[in-house]
Design an enzyme around this catalytic site. Structure first.
Site, PDB file in Angstrom:
ATOM      1  N   ARG A 150      43.300  64.520 -18.914  1.00 30.08           N
ATOM      2  CA  ARG A 150      42.453  63.828 -19.874  1.00 30.08           C
ATOM      3  C   ARG A 150      41.652  62.771 -19.142  1.00 30.08           C
ATOM      4  O   ARG A 150      42.156  62.123 -18.217  1.00 30.08           O
ATOM      5  CB  ARG A 150      43.295  63.166 -20.975  1.00 30.08           C
ATOM      6  CG  ARG A 150      43.906  64.149 -21.972  1.00 30.08           C
ATOM      7  CD  ARG A 150      42.841  64.882 -22.805  1.00 30.08           C
ATOM      8  NE  ARG A 150      43.388  65.811 -23.764  1.00 30.08           N
ATOM      9  CZ  ARG A 150      43.490  67.142 -23.582  1.00 30.08           C
ATOM     10  NH1 ARG A 150      43.094  67.697 -22.450  1.00 30.08           N
ATOM     11  NH2 ARG A 150      43.977  67.905 -24.531  1.00 30.08           N
TER      12      ARG A 150
ATOM     13  N   HIS B  28      35.266  70.717 -19.001  1.00 25.10           N
ATOM     14  CA  HIS B  28      36.581  70.966 -19.631  1.00 25.10           C
ATOM     15  C   HIS B  28      36.845  72.479 -19.613  1.00 25.10           C
ATOM     16  O   HIS B  28      37.164  73.093 -20.645  1.00 25.10           O
ATOM     17  CB  HIS B  28      36.609  70.418 -21.066  1.00 25.10           C
ATOM     18  CG  HIS B  28      38.002  70.104 -21.547  1.00 25.10           C
ATOM     19  ND1 HIS B  28      38.332  68.972 -22.229  1.00 25.10           N
ATOM     20  CD2 HIS B  28      39.155  70.802 -21.442  1.00 25.10           C
ATOM     21  CE1 HIS B  28      39.620  68.979 -22.539  1.00 25.10           C
ATOM     22  NE2 HIS B  28      40.140  70.076 -22.066  1.00 25.10           N
TER      23      HIS B  28
HETATM   24  C1  GLV Z   1      42.987  71.528 -23.007  1.00 28.60           C
HETATM   25  O1  GLV Z   1      42.562  70.476 -22.709  1.00 28.60           O
HETATM   26  C2  GLV Z   1      44.231  71.716 -23.679  1.00 28.60           C
HETATM   27  O2  GLV Z   1      44.758  70.730 -24.200  1.00 28.60           O
HETATM   28  O3  GLV Z   1      44.716  72.845 -23.691  1.00 28.60           O
END
Ligand code: GLV
Length: 309
Positions: A224, A272
């Site tokens: 994160r 991400h």
């Molecule tokens: C991605 O960030 C997840 O939480 O799978």
């Protein structure tokens, strides 16, 4: 039985089919088609609009279609008395290890420099240390952290893992707790962050902790964004203390247009994308868990919000 379903990238047909195959009659409700909210017993979500789930009086479980759950807890009105079940998926674990191995090699083998050399038509090869002389440190030893440790160890790297509590992984030095964090940092030629975000891990990488790493070290963040104090990392990159960083997650996503990470020559931004949840396997896992609930069982794994996983 009604289920609130919110996952922008998903196809409802696939989920309908998965429920049908499991013999479950599921009435999937979306944010703009909630119907009578009293019917909704389960929620399957990724980044649902804030404020909605708090209005479902009979919600029994919230299923995250990601391994992390901050997309749920970030909602100030989230009904946090309702148990949250996170996704546990071998495909996600493998994808994450592949992402980490990619960047470890990218940095270890100096590939990040060759792009520029190519642009300059420069034929210059760097010698790199043996894998066994490169110390890779992994923060977070859940399923993904352990898998990454094992695979990097198999590639011959000198791997150390660190977690809140003691862990054992064959061939991997495992440290734990605040007392051993400095030891981890001091031996982190390449530092990989896989820690869940909690009040304890927010800004865990900051001026003080980055300063404890070897000069010219690398940072790979795939957990994160808020684990990193961004201004401190940028300063460490500018000074050369940190040679380069591969960042997949950010405090604000999508990464704002004016964010300095975009243009920093030694920052590699990915959107991400390290281990996107696979719809098919996520559906298998969550539908299986809902079936368990309908049969009177308890789904797993239920998140302990204090630990963050
Ligand atoms: C991605 O960030 C997840 O939480 O799978």
């Amino acid at each position: 039985m009604a289920i609130f379903f919110h996952w922008d990238e998903a196809s409802t047909e696939l989920w309908q089919a998965a429920f049908k195959e499991a013999g479950i009659e599921a009435d999937l409700r979306s944010a703009d088609n909630l119907g009578n909210v009293e019917d909704i017993e389960y929620a399957i979500v990724w980044a649902a609009p804030h404020g909605l789930m708090g209005t479902f009086p009979n919600l029994k479980y919230i299923f995250s279609v990601g391994a992390g759950v901050t997309h749920i807890t970030a909602d100030p009105d989230a009904p946090l008395h309702v148990p949250i079940v996170r996704l546990q998926d071998d495909m996600l674990v493998l994808d994450m290890s592949c992402h980490i191995i990619h960047w470890v090699l990218h940095f270890h083998r100096y590939y990040y420099r060759y792009r520029q050399y190519e642009a300059d038509k420069t034929w210059l090869r760097h010698r790199y240390p043996d894998n066994s002389d490169k110390r890779v440190a992994i923060m977070g030893l859940g399923q993904t952290g352990q898998d990454a440790c094992r695979r990097l160890h198999d590639l011959g790297f000198d791997v150390t893992g660190w977690a809140r509590s003691p862990k054992e992984i064959p061939g991997v030095r495992c440290l734990h707790g605040e007392d051993q964090f400095a030891e981890l940092l001091a031996g982190a030629d390449i530092l990989v962050n896989l820690l869940p975000l909690t009040p304890q891990t927010e800004n865990i990488l900051n001026a003080q902790t980055l300063a404890q790493m070897p000069d010219g070290a690398f940072v790979i963040n795939c957990s994160r964004g808020a684990s990193i104090n961004d201004a401190d990392l940028l300063a460490a990159l500018d000074s050369g203390k940190i040679e380069a960083a591969a960042l997949d997650v950010f405090r604000t996503e999508p990464l704002p247009q004016d964010d300095p990470y975009w243009e920093h020559p030694n920052v590699f931004v990915t959107p991400h994308a390290a281990a996107p949840s696979n719809e098919r396997s996520a559906a298998g896992f969550i539908v299986g868990n809902i079936k368990k609930c309908l049969d009177g069982g308890v789904p797993a794994p239920i998140v302990d919000l204090d630990r963050g996983y």
